[in-house]
Structure formats: C-alpha cells, structure tokens
Write an enzyme that holds these catalytic residues in place. Sequence first.
Site, short mmCIF file in Angstrom:
data_model
loop_
_atom_site.label_atom_id
_atom_site.label_comp_id
_atom_site.label_asym_id
_atom_site.label_seq_id
_atom_site.Cartn_x
_atom_site.Cartn_y
_atom_site.Cartn_z
N LYS A 8 0.84 -1.21 0.00
CA LYS A 8 0.00 0.00 0.00
C LYS A 8 0.88 1.25 0.00
CE LYS A 8 -3.74 -2.43 2.27
NZ LYS A 8 -4.35 -2.89 3.51
N GLN B 272 -4.67 -1.35 9.56
CA GLN B 272 -4.47 -2.69 9.01
C GLN B 272 -5.03 -3.73 9.98
OE1 GLN B 272 -3.18 -3.41 5.88
NE2 GLN B 272 -3.86 -5.49 6.36
N ASP C 248 -11.09 2.82 3.75
CA ASP C 248 -11.31 1.37 3.70
C ASP C 248 -12.81 1.05 3.59
OD1 ASP C 248 -9.59 -0.72 3.54
OD2 ASP C 248 -9.14 -0.85 5.68
#
Length: 313
Positions: A61, A105, A128
């Site tokens: 990422k 994460q 997200d």
Amino acid sequence: MTDTRERETARKLDGRQCAAAIREEVRAGCAALMEQHGIRPGLTVVLVGEDPASQVYVRNKEKASSAAGMVSEVLRLPADTGEAEILATIDRLNADDSVHGILVQLPLPAEVEEQNVIQRIDPDKDVDGFHPASAGRLLIGMPGFLPCTPAGIMELLKRNGIEMKGRHAVVVGRSNIVGKPMALLLLREHCTVTICHSRTRNLAEVCASADILVAAVGRPGLITADFIKPGAVVVDVGIHRITDEATCIELFGDNPRRLKAVREKGATLVGDVHPLDGAARAGWLSPVPGGVGPLTIAMLLKNTLVSAGNRIR
Ligand code: NAD
C-alpha cells in the site's frame, strides 16, 4: 465433475490490467489536484504488531500510494500497544488536515476491540469503507466510501462490459468486508441477488443458477464444475497458498508452472474456484493470482484521491 475440463473456454477478467488503468487514472488525478488546488492526497496506514502478511500488505500500500503521487505514511506501533493509545493515534490523524485517508491494518491484536478502532476513524477519512457510517450509506444508496475489494470487483465487471441489469447474481460469503457489500453493489446495478453462506442448503444448486457468481468463501477450490452455470461470469475472491504437490495436481492438473512453484518456491496460489473447472465451464473468470487481488489497492488509492478532492468542495 472432471468431464468439462478438456477445453478452456472462459475469458479472463484481468485484474492486473484493470488495476493498472485505475492506478494511472488516480496518478493523473493526484497531479491535477496538486496543480489546480495545491493539495497532495495523503494516506496514513496504522499497523499494530508484526504479523508477516500484514507487513507485506502495508508495504504494498505504501509503495502504490507513493507511486500515485500521494504522501504515504505508515505508523508502526508495537504489538503491545493498548486500545487507548491506538484511539489517541486515530484522533490525532482525524485532526491532521494533511491526512485524507486513514487505514488501520487488520487484524489488530486480540486484546483490542476492532470495532472501537474502526468507529473512531472520521467517516470522511474512512478510505477502507469499514466505518458503520460508510456501511449505512452503501445500504441506503448515499454516496460514501465503498469497501475496496467489492468496489474493485464492480470496476472489473463494468470495464469488461459485463451486463448486470436483471441478471441473477449469487454471492457466496457474507462477511462485512466482502460478501455483504458485494451483494449490495450488485443490487445497486439491478441484479437479482442471492447471498449464500456456511449454512446455505443446496449450495451447488443455488450457485449453478447464477449468471454472475462471486466466490468469497475462504475455501480453496470449493467452487467446482457443478456450481457453475455454463457461460456464467465467475469472480474468484479467495486467496490460498497451496504447499503440497498432491493438492496442486488436484487443482491444476499437471500444469508445469504451478508444480514448479510448489517445488521451488514452496507454494502456489489458488482461489475459492477450482481453476480447471472454472476455466472450462465459465464464460468469464477472474484468475488467482491476477484477478481481484490487484484491484483492492487500486480502489484504496481511488478512495484516498476522492477524499482529498472532497476538501475543495
Ligand atoms: P470470511 O471468513 O470473513 O467470510 C467467509 C464467508 O464464507 C462467511 O460468510 C461464511 O459464512 C462463508 N462460508 C464459509 N465456508 C462456507 C462453505 N463451506 N459454504 C458456504 N459458505 C461458506 O472471509 P472474507 O474476509 O470475506 O474473505 C473471503 C476470501 O476472500 C478469503 O479467502 C480471503 O483471503 C479473500 N479475500 C481476498 C481479498 C482480495 O483482495 N483479493 C480481500 C479480502 C478477502
């Protein structure tokens, strides 16, 4: 089950190509935002602990967001960081105007309540798409951040000209990050949608009635020929490492490339769809690797660009 494996008929839903196109669009969008408004999109990833798979995802990422021209930051916190400290970190990022996207994460260490952390993220920075506000917006059809994997699958279908209106879509899996949002996005495109899960009866029969089948099950090769209507569009979300030769042969036949990978690198990847059956029976199939996987990061970048662009309104 194996009688359909002689011919490979499925056209490829090429996730690498689709993701490359999206990433190029995002790169151009970042350059334009910088030039016209002096805003450089910023993505901050919070990584708690040292889970090896998470480290790889976070590194990817970081690289992808830098390549798109974003300010890319990774906050690495030790595994024993308490929930209060993680929440304080999120508060700080929420208040920081140079941060447009915040991604925590997952998984977090077991002692930390994941939902508390997700709910602390400012919904305007929830790139997200996991915040309940984003999930609610999706449910009622308001604009908002979409979870990256299902949003990427919609791009894959649209950019390949797959007709959705009025077709029967079956989604196998009901997780909050893939199955449920996937079903809602297909519904938004006017599919007739069925959601299957671990308690579904006659799973093969239901799947075999699908014009569009999305497998997000987490079971290697579960979707065999009898689950697939001939000519169906099949999207394989699963990712599994196959490490033994016997399973490799069962899934890929005597494919020398796959066997070599197991022998020399220790593993090859497979999805939830049996690759030989899928290739022989589907009309379109997303491969593993190179299907859904690359789209997830591409859509994260797209969400971050959108979030930064929202500042100028
Ligand atoms: P999950 O474990 O949260 O959910 C799996 C779902 O499948 C559950 O809803 C469960 O009810 C259903 N299920 C399990 N066994 C079943 C069975 N035998 N029959 C019918 N349904 C069954 O998983 P997830 O997070 O939704 O991920 C699913 C798969 O997709 C995993 O392999 C994961 O690694 C992969 N994944 C890939 C990406 C990507 O970027 N390509 C992103 C997220 C997840």
